[in-house]
Every structure is written in C-alpha cells, then in structure tokens.
Motif scaffolding. Structure first.
Motif, PDB file in Angstrom:
ATOM      1  N   ASP A   1      52.061  61.904 -40.061  1.00  0.00           N
ATOM      2  CA  ASP A   1      51.184  63.050 -39.825  1.00  0.00           C
ATOM      3  C   ASP A   1      51.551  63.819 -38.562  1.00  0.00           C
ATOM      4  N   ASN A   2      52.209  63.141 -37.617  1.00  0.00           N
ATOM      5  CA  ASN A   2      52.550  63.767 -36.340  1.00  0.00           C
ATOM      6  C   ASN A   2      53.977  64.280 -36.264  1.00  0.00           C
TER       7      ASN A   2
ATOM      8  N   GLY B   1      53.414  68.444 -38.159  1.00  0.00           N
ATOM      9  CA  GLY B   1      53.118  67.654 -36.965  1.00  0.00           C
ATOM     10  C   GLY B   1      53.530  68.345 -35.683  1.00  0.00           C
ATOM     11  N   ALA B   2      53.221  67.693 -34.581  1.00  0.00           N
ATOM     12  CA  ALA B   2      53.539  68.238 -33.258  1.00  0.00           C
ATOM     13  C   ALA B   2      54.983  67.953 -32.845  1.00  0.00           C
ATOM     14  N   TYR B   3      55.657  67.065 -33.565  1.00  0.00           N
ATOM     15  CA  TYR B   3      57.015  66.662 -33.198  1.00  0.00           C
ATOM     16  C   TYR B   3      57.972  66.933 -34.349  1.00  0.00           C
TER      17      TYR B   3
ATOM     18  N   TYR C   1      58.914  61.976 -30.915  1.00  0.00           N
ATOM     19  CA  TYR C   1      57.562  61.435 -30.800  1.00  0.00           C
ATOM     20  C   TYR C   1      57.547  60.159 -29.949  1.00  0.00           C
TER      21      TYR C   1
END
Length: 85
Positions: free
Chosen positions: A21-22, A27-29, A35
């Motif tokens: 999810d990230n 996601g942010a990465y 990450y």
C-alpha cells in the motif's frame, strides 16, 4: 563511510499488504528499497533523539545540584563510573 549492505527481508500477510500500500503508483515510495531506507533513517533519528533527551536530563540534573555537592573527578573516576553502568 562503510560499504553498502544488501538486506533480504521476507514479509507476508498484513505486513506485505501494508508495504504494498505504501509502494508504487498509489504509495508514498517508488520502491521497497526507498521505503526501507526511509524507515531506517527515521529509526536512527528516533534513537538519536532519545539519546539527546537522556543527555539533556542528565545535564539538567547535574546543573540543578547544589554547588557543595560537586567534587573533583579524575578521568579515571569518570571511566570507572561509566564502566559500572
């Protein structure tokens, strides 16, 4: 600076879902490596902040003590006291 390190980490179930999810388009990465590097940096900052907080508390206690409680210490005294901790 030390040599680069390669890490292999296996995550499954909810942890794998959380990482997924990230990472990626939503996601942010961009990737898992980015990450993990960010997580390690944040943990390093947390540890450094905790150490600094303990140092500030020790210095505050030391400077708050009455002056007549101070006594001269040699370098050997300090080393022995630190070794006992």
């Amino acid at each position: 600076m030390s040599n680069p390190m390669t890490l292999n980490v296996r995550v499954s179930g909810p942890l794998s879902d959380f990482v997924a999810d990230n990472v990626g388009a939503d996601g942010a990465y961009e990737n898992v490596s980015e990450y993990v590097r960010d997580l390690i940096r944040r943990d390093k900052e947390r540890v450094e902040a905790e150490r600094f907080s303990r140092l500030k508390a020790e210095l505050h206690a030391a400077f708050s003590a009455p002056e007549d409680s101070y006594r001269p210490l040699t370098a050997d005294d300090v080393i022995l006291r630190r070794a006992a901790v």
